[in-house]
Every structure is written in C-alpha cells, then in structure tokens.
Write a protein that holds these residues in place. Structure first.
Motif, PDB file in Angstrom:
ATOM      1  N   VAL A 163       1.217 -50.917   0.975  1.00 59.00           N
ATOM      2  CA  VAL A 163       0.650 -50.468  -0.305  1.00 59.00           C
ATOM      3  C   VAL A 163      -0.792 -50.935  -0.487  1.00 59.00           C
ATOM      4  O   VAL A 163      -1.425 -50.626  -1.500  1.00 59.00           O
ATOM      5  CB  VAL A 163       1.507 -50.949  -1.492  1.00 59.00           C
ATOM      6  N   GLU A 164      -1.310 -51.697   0.478  1.00 60.06           N
ATOM      7  CA  GLU A 164      -2.687 -52.193   0.464  1.00 60.06           C
ATOM      8  C   GLU A 164      -2.982 -52.992  -0.797  1.00 60.06           C
ATOM      9  O   GLU A 164      -3.830 -52.642  -1.624  1.00 60.06           O
ATOM     10  CB  GLU A 164      -3.680 -51.038   0.655  1.00 60.06           C
ATOM     11  N   ALA A 165      -2.239 -54.089  -0.929  1.00 60.31           N
ATOM     12  CA  ALA A 165      -2.452 -55.041  -2.015  1.00 60.31           C
ATOM     13  C   ALA A 165      -2.124 -56.430  -1.471  1.00 60.31           C
ATOM     14  O   ALA A 165      -1.434 -56.564  -0.457  1.00 60.31           O
ATOM     15  CB  ALA A 165      -1.573 -54.707  -3.220  1.00 60.31           C
ATOM     16  N   ASP A 515      -0.196 -54.556  -9.297  1.00 60.85           N
ATOM     17  CA  ASP A 515      -1.239 -54.600 -10.316  1.00 60.85           C
ATOM     18  C   ASP A 515      -2.531 -54.158  -9.634  1.00 60.85           C
ATOM     19  O   ASP A 515      -3.147 -54.927  -8.894  1.00 60.85           O
ATOM     20  CB  ASP A 515      -1.370 -56.019 -10.870  1.00 60.85           C
ATOM     21  N   ARG A 516      -2.935 -52.926  -9.857  1.00 65.08           N
ATOM     22  CA  ARG A 516      -4.105 -52.388  -9.163  1.00 65.08           C
ATOM     23  C   ARG A 516      -5.415 -52.947  -9.726  1.00 65.08           C
ATOM     24  O   ARG A 516      -6.447 -52.816  -9.078  1.00 65.08           O
ATOM     25  CB  ARG A 516      -4.108 -50.855  -9.247  1.00 65.08           C
ATOM     26  N   MET A 521       0.474 -57.587  -5.498  1.00 61.88           N
ATOM     27  CA  MET A 521       1.773 -56.924  -5.486  1.00 61.88           C
ATOM     28  C   MET A 521       2.905 -57.942  -5.550  1.00 61.88           C
ATOM     29  O   MET A 521       2.728 -59.120  -5.217  1.00 61.88           O
ATOM     30  CB  MET A 521       1.930 -56.093  -4.215  1.00 61.88           C
ATOM     31  N   ILE A 522       4.071 -57.484  -5.983  1.00 57.44           N
ATOM     32  CA  ILE A 522       5.308 -58.260  -5.961  1.00 57.44           C
ATOM     33  C   ILE A 522       6.390 -57.365  -5.386  1.00 57.44           C
ATOM     34  O   ILE A 522       6.533 -56.217  -5.810  1.00 57.44           O
ATOM     35  CB  ILE A 522       5.720 -58.719  -7.369  1.00 57.44           C
ATOM     36  N   ALA A 523       7.143 -57.891  -4.431  1.00 53.97           N
ATOM     37  CA  ALA A 523       8.245 -57.118  -3.843  1.00 53.97           C
ATOM     38  C   ALA A 523       9.210 -58.073  -3.166  1.00 53.97           C
ATOM     39  O   ALA A 523       8.789 -59.085  -2.594  1.00 53.97           O
ATOM     40  CB  ALA A 523       7.717 -56.101  -2.828  1.00 53.97           C
ATOM     41  N   TYR A 613      -8.130 -46.619  -6.468  1.00 52.10           N
ATOM     42  CA  TYR A 613      -7.726 -47.097  -7.791  1.00 52.10           C
ATOM     43  C   TYR A 613      -8.929 -47.554  -8.620  1.00 52.10           C
ATOM     44  O   TYR A 613      -8.918 -47.449  -9.844  1.00 52.10           O
ATOM     45  CB  TYR A 613      -6.699 -48.220  -7.643  1.00 52.10           C
ATOM     46  N   LYS A 614      -9.961 -48.065  -7.978  1.00 51.17           N
ATOM     47  CA  LYS A 614     -11.170 -48.419  -8.711  1.00 51.17           C
ATOM     48  C   LYS A 614     -11.801 -47.162  -9.317  1.00 51.17           C
ATOM     49  O   LYS A 614     -12.233 -47.152 -10.467  1.00 51.17           O
ATOM     50  CB  LYS A 614     -12.165 -49.124  -7.786  1.00 51.17           C
TER      51      LYS A 614
END
Length: 669
Positions: A163-165, A515-516, A521-523, A613-614
């Motif tokens: 997810v690239e975070a 959170d973008r 991220m949380i998983a 996202y930015k």
C-alpha cells in the motif's frame, strides 16, 4: 520471464535488468538463429538488437503507444522520462500492466534519489547510467539491479510496500523512549562532535526489518516525505536484507555473540499493545490473547551475531526539502546505514557542508526553465503571466554565484563561458536580446548548472562522520536496545494480530488502515510460512488470504483511477470492502466530493512512484466548500467471511476506522 530496460533515443542501452528465465530464453532463441560455430554476442548487444525496433518506432510515431501484448502473452509497458525510454516486460503472468508501470516509476524514483538533479540533463544522466569504465558500469548496474530485486521482493511480501505507507512497531512506551534517546543523546552527541567534519545529522531512525521503531528529525530539518522514506528503506534493506517472510529461527540455529553458549539477559515485559488490544473503551476487559510465537521467542531466543560496522563511505542520496520559501527537490544528503543486529538497523541522514550550492542550482534551473518556456510560447502567453521573471535580477545573483564557486574547477570555466555568451546575446545594448534565439543557450545553461551539481555532489562522496563516531553511535543504540532486540525481531513479524479484534468484530479476517496524511498504516501481520502457525492457519490458508489481499489492493486502485472512493464486492467465501474518506483535524468526517478520473496511462496510484494522495488532498482542499484549514485522508480495506450480513460488515468498518487511530493505541510520527 521479466525484463526492465532503460534506453536512449538512439536505442543505446543505458541499463538493463532481467531475471534468469528471460535471459536463458533470449539466449536460446538467439543462439538457434546463429550459424553453427558462431559465438553468441554479448547479452547487452542481444537486448539492443531485440529492442531497437520498439525504441525507434516509439520515438518516431506521433501517437506513441504505452503498452502492448504480443502473441505469446508477453506484456510490454513503455514510458518516456525526459530523454530516456523505460521499458518493462513480463512473460510469466506474475505481473499485470499496472505492476509493470509502477515498477518503471519506482525505478525512476530510485534513480532520482541516486543521482539528483543530474537526471534533469539527458546528456549527463546517460554518462552516469552508462559510465565508459566497464568495471564502474558493472558495479553501478549490479547495485541498481539489486535495488529492483529488493523492491520487487518487498512489494510482493510486505504490506507496507503493497500500500506504500510506513508501518510503525506498535509499542508506545519503547517508541517514545527511543525517540527521546535519539534526540537527547545520539543526535546531540553526534552534532556536537568535532569528528563530524561539518556534517549535521538531520534525521535518525531505527528500522526493525522494514518497520519503524523510532524516528527523530532535528528542529531545523525539513519533514522527510513518505516517498523518500520508503525509498531509503528499500536501500537499507538492499544493504542489509532481512526476509521477514522466512520461518522463525529455532533456538539451536541462533548463537550468542559471546560464542560461549546461550546468553542470559533480562526479557522486557510484553508490548503494551497486547494489553491495549484486550481492553475496550473505558478500560473494560474484552478479550485476552497471548501470542504463543512471541512468548516462545521472549523465553528462548539467543543473542544474534553481528559483524563489525561497515567502513565504507556513506551513500549520497537526494531528497526533497520543504523550507519556508518553497520546495527544493533532490537536495544532497549523506546516508549512513549502521547495522545493530541482523534485522535491526540505525539510519542517519546528514546535511553536507556545501548543500547550499544545490539550492542555488535548483533556483537557477527553475529560472532558465521559465525563460525557455516563455520564449517558446511567446512573451504574451498565459505561462509568461503566471511566471514573472526578472532576468536582470537573475543576472546579478548568478554572477555572484559563479564568482563564489572559484576558478579552479574545470566545470567553472565551462559554466562561465556559456554564461558570458548568454549575457552578450541577452543583454546587448540598444536591442531586446530576449528572443527564440536564446532557447539553445537556455538548454546549455541548464546542462552546465547540472554539471556543477554533478561535480559538487556525485564525483566524490567523502566520509565525514569518522568511523570512530559511527562506532560510538552504533554502540550507544545497541546498549539502549540490548534487552529488547529479540523481542523486537519477533514483534516485527507479529506487530498486531487479528485475534485481538475478533471479540469486537466477529467474522473479520484481515484489514489494512492507512492514514494518507501522515503516510502510516496499521494492519495485522500475514504469516505465510509452513512452520509458523498463525490465526490464519498454516502456510496454504494464509497464502490464499494473502493473495486475496494483494488482489483486493489492485482492484481498489483500478476503481480509484475511475473516480470511485467506495468499493464492496463478494468473492466466493469472502466479502471485501474499501473506503476512502476525508476528515478535519478534530476527526470529524467531511462531506465527500467527486474525485478526479485518471487516464489508463496516468502515473500509478500510490506514494513511492508518484504521490497520488498529496495531489488528491490538494484537490479536495481546493474544492471543499467550507475551506477547512487542514484535511486528512484515510483508507480502509477489510476482508470478512461472506456469511456475515452486509449491514454488520458495514457497521464493523465504521467502528474499526474510529478505533484504530486512537492516540493511546498508536503513536504517530
């Protein structure tokens, strides 16, 4: 059957990477066409011959294609970055067109981080990517090839790169202690030492595999973007690989550093996140779960062995810097990657003494870009109105800049010569010298500015933090984490578990929340090994779930591209949900707006390659009617058992989203 190629417009191979299957296949096909007894050409020459028709047709056609599929189901994706053509190929069905396009953009990102503003000059970049010295070229290509392989491995196995975070280790107490330690002891001591030779530590962070334990930036440092941080994690993993998808080591496989048998040491109490997970709002006990793998590791893992610090010079990296007067992309930093133990690494990013030169070069490159665009479109064009430019002010400042560089460098003489020619033509007395005739000189000036940049920051990368200072930094962090290292290594594999959420959300199999705005991220962890038993079962079951999650992310990106911010779908025994929404600083959900629809050949949705996202946050802030000061963007993906009623699933998603980002549960950057 994979290949990636970078070529010039004249079909010269500037870089290539292939897997073994593709290389053998091409050599066999080419060898069959050779006459008996004739030697096979070098593989690079074979690639040049094979790809030349594609490269030439792409550069000569008015409406160039961006992808095609051959009769034998080989997918080709092409993209032109400045004067270089990037081509990615897949022939085994493991990568889709979106995956190949993403890979091209990520390789471009890694090249930007490696070479900085040299990438803005096609002539100089060709020299960097394809040095004349064969040994130097081989060394560079092998390094870039290994970065591609490291990224591909992380993309296929690590949820944070899916997810690239950035994923943080969920242990609030230890995280806070480490951040305070980095600030008050490590960075302070390094920056006050005479052995730093003018370098200043701006950022320091500790990685456990690919997860962030602690991150500290000095007060005068710019924010490190998520895109740059992910690129640095790829580089750190490439230097010190740690494949977290492998089986846990058995106690007999892990030796102590002393070499005299098992080492006894204090085992810290389990992560507070486990206790947090077992307590509902208001402190009411909900569900208690002790992870057997973590408990076993805390009781029996021995000290891991680590070699001496790497005495090699630091790697020069070029990162975005945001200051009060604007954004300065590709500013030079030195990256020190210090291994603490296998799987745990300390990374230091320093500001180098002459970095102000890079800021000046960027400003002048912008000035000449603006001038060139105005000359091409005409003085009365909209671009000219939007980009006011005082060339007399530029002349005064550039004269001082060139004088400060000093006449002892060869590139100085080149820049001085072209600048003198430009001034004589542009500022001639009695006539307006700003005409289209200046366009070639604008291009020459940009090339010479990039040459100065190259000479200052790429020709020689001296080691400034002394080896002794690096060793002391390494020893300080090792002492701080000595009692925690084994716990952290296992905790990184089982950061949070889905079991701790099942009491509140029965039927939930997996989720990823991002959170973008902060890029975090949380998983729950996904263990897919045969030996390790997890809440998802053993290897095959967990592997099946993993494939579903990876496929869901691909699907949601395609819907995002078409302008959809909500996706719900049923797939056999599973029910998938995806939501993208916006909130203000207080956590109040904002009204939704229609998000832009993207073309099929647009940059891939993500952060590492191009920060979608930015741009989305800027678009929302611009179009939101109340013009709130700060807008935050979140994503949630969930996987439920298909037997759970839809209304219950949607209720779970709402409750889960509000629960995950509680400050007491997850400390943010």
């Amino acid at each position: 059957m994979k290949c990636l190629l970078i070529a010039s417009e004249s079909a010269e191979v500037l870089f290539h990477w292939t897997d073994l299957d593709y290389q053998q296949n091409i050599q066999e096909r080419y060898g069959a066409a050779q006459e008996e007894g004739e030697e096979l050409p070098a593989f690079e020459d074979i690639l040049s011959t094979l790809f030349a028709p594609i490269i030439i047709s792409y550069s000569t056609m008015e409406d160039s294609y961006t992808s095609f599929t051959t009769a034998d189901n080989h997918i080709y994706v092409l993209h032109q970055f400045d004067e270089c053509l990037y081509i990615a190929l897949n022939g085994d069905g493991e990568e889709k067109e979106d995956d190949l396009r993403r890979k091209l953009y990520v390789v471009k990102k890694m090249i930007d981080v490696m070479f900085g503003m040299v990438t803005l000059s096609g002539t100089l970049l060709r020299k960097e990517l394809r040095p004349q010295d064969t040994e130097q070229r081989t060394r560079l290509w092998k390094y870039l090839q290994s970065l591609i392989e490291t990224y591909s491995h992380l993309r296929d196995n690590d949820q944070s790169f899916l997810v690239e975070a950035v994923e943080r280790l969920i242990h609030p107490t230890l995280c806070e202690q480490c951040i305070e330690f980095l600030e008050r002891r490590l960075v302070q001591q390094l920056n006050s030492s005479v052995e730093r030779a003018g370098e200043e530590v701006l950022h320091a962070f500790i990685l456990v595999h690919t997860k962030l334990l602690a991150f500290y930036s000095s007060r005068n440092a710019s924010i490190l973007t998520t895109s740059d941080l992910l690129a640095l994690i790829v580089m750190a993993q490439n230097l010190y690989p740690s494949y977290v998808d492998l089986d846990d080591p058995s106690p007999e496989d892990v030796e102590s550093t002393s070499g005299s048998g098992p080492e006894s040491f204090y085992t810290p109490e389990p992560s507070p996140s486990s206790r947090d997970s077992s307590t509902g709002r208001g402190g009411t006990p909900v569900f208690e779960f002790v992870d057997p793998d973590i408990q076993m590791a805390e009781d029996s893992l021995h000290t891991l062995e680590v070699g001496p610090p790497d005495p090699s010079t630091p790697r020069r990296v070029f990162l975005d810097v945001c200051l009060k007067d604007g954004l300065y992309p590709m500013m030079p930093h030195s990256m020190y990657c210090l291994p603490l133990w296998p799987g745990i690494t300390l990374v230091l990013l320093t500001k180098i003494p002459n970095s102000a030169v890079a800021m000046s070069v960027y400003k002048y490159l912008e000035d000449f870009n603006k001038l060139e665009k105005r000359l091409q479109e005409g003085q009365g064009s909209p671009a000219a109105a939007r980009s006011p430019l005082n060339m007399y002010d530029v002349r005064s400042k550039l004269d001082k800049f060139i004088k400060a560089l000093g006449p002892h460098e060869f590139q100085f003489a080149q820049l001085q010569s072209v600048w003198t020619e430009f001034k004589n033509k542009a500022f001639a007395k009695g006539k307006s010298g700003f005409s289209r005739d200046l366009i070639p000189l604008c291009k020459k000036m940009k090339t010479q500015l990039c040459s100065i940049y190259r000479q200052c920051f790429l020709m020689d990368v001296p080691q400034r933090l002394s080896l002794g200072l690096q060793e002391r930094a390494q020893a300080m962090v090792q002492e701080k984490l000595m009692d925690w290292k084994d716990f952290l290594l296992v905790k990184s594999k089982r950061n949070i578990t889905i079991v701790s959420y099942l009491e509140d959300f029965p039927g939930l199999i997996h989720f990823i929340c991002v959170d973008r705005s902060s890029g975090q991220m949380i998983a729950p962890s996904l263990s897919i090994t045969e030996r390790t038993t997890s809440e998802l079962g053993k290897g095959p079951v967990a592997h099946h779930i993993k494939n579903k999650v990876w496929g869901l992310v691909r699907t949601t990106r395609r819907y995002l591209q078409k302008g959809y911010s909500t996706v719900t779908l049923r797939d056999g025994d599973f029910y998938f949900c995806y939501f993208l929404w916006f909130e203000n600083e207080t956590g109040y959900k904002l009204d939704s707006v229609d998000i832009p629809v993207l073309s099929d050949d647009s940059p891939p949705i993500g952060v590492l390659a191009c920060d979608y996202y930015k741009r989305l946050l800027r678009y929302y802030s611009k179009n939101y009617k109340d013009k709130v000061e700060t807008v935050k963007c979140y994503e949630l993906l969930t996987v439920h058992l298909g037997v759970i009623p839809t209304e219950i699933i949607l209720q779970h998603c709402r409750q889960l989203a509000s629960k995950l980002w509680e400050p007491s549960r997850n400390p943010l950057l």
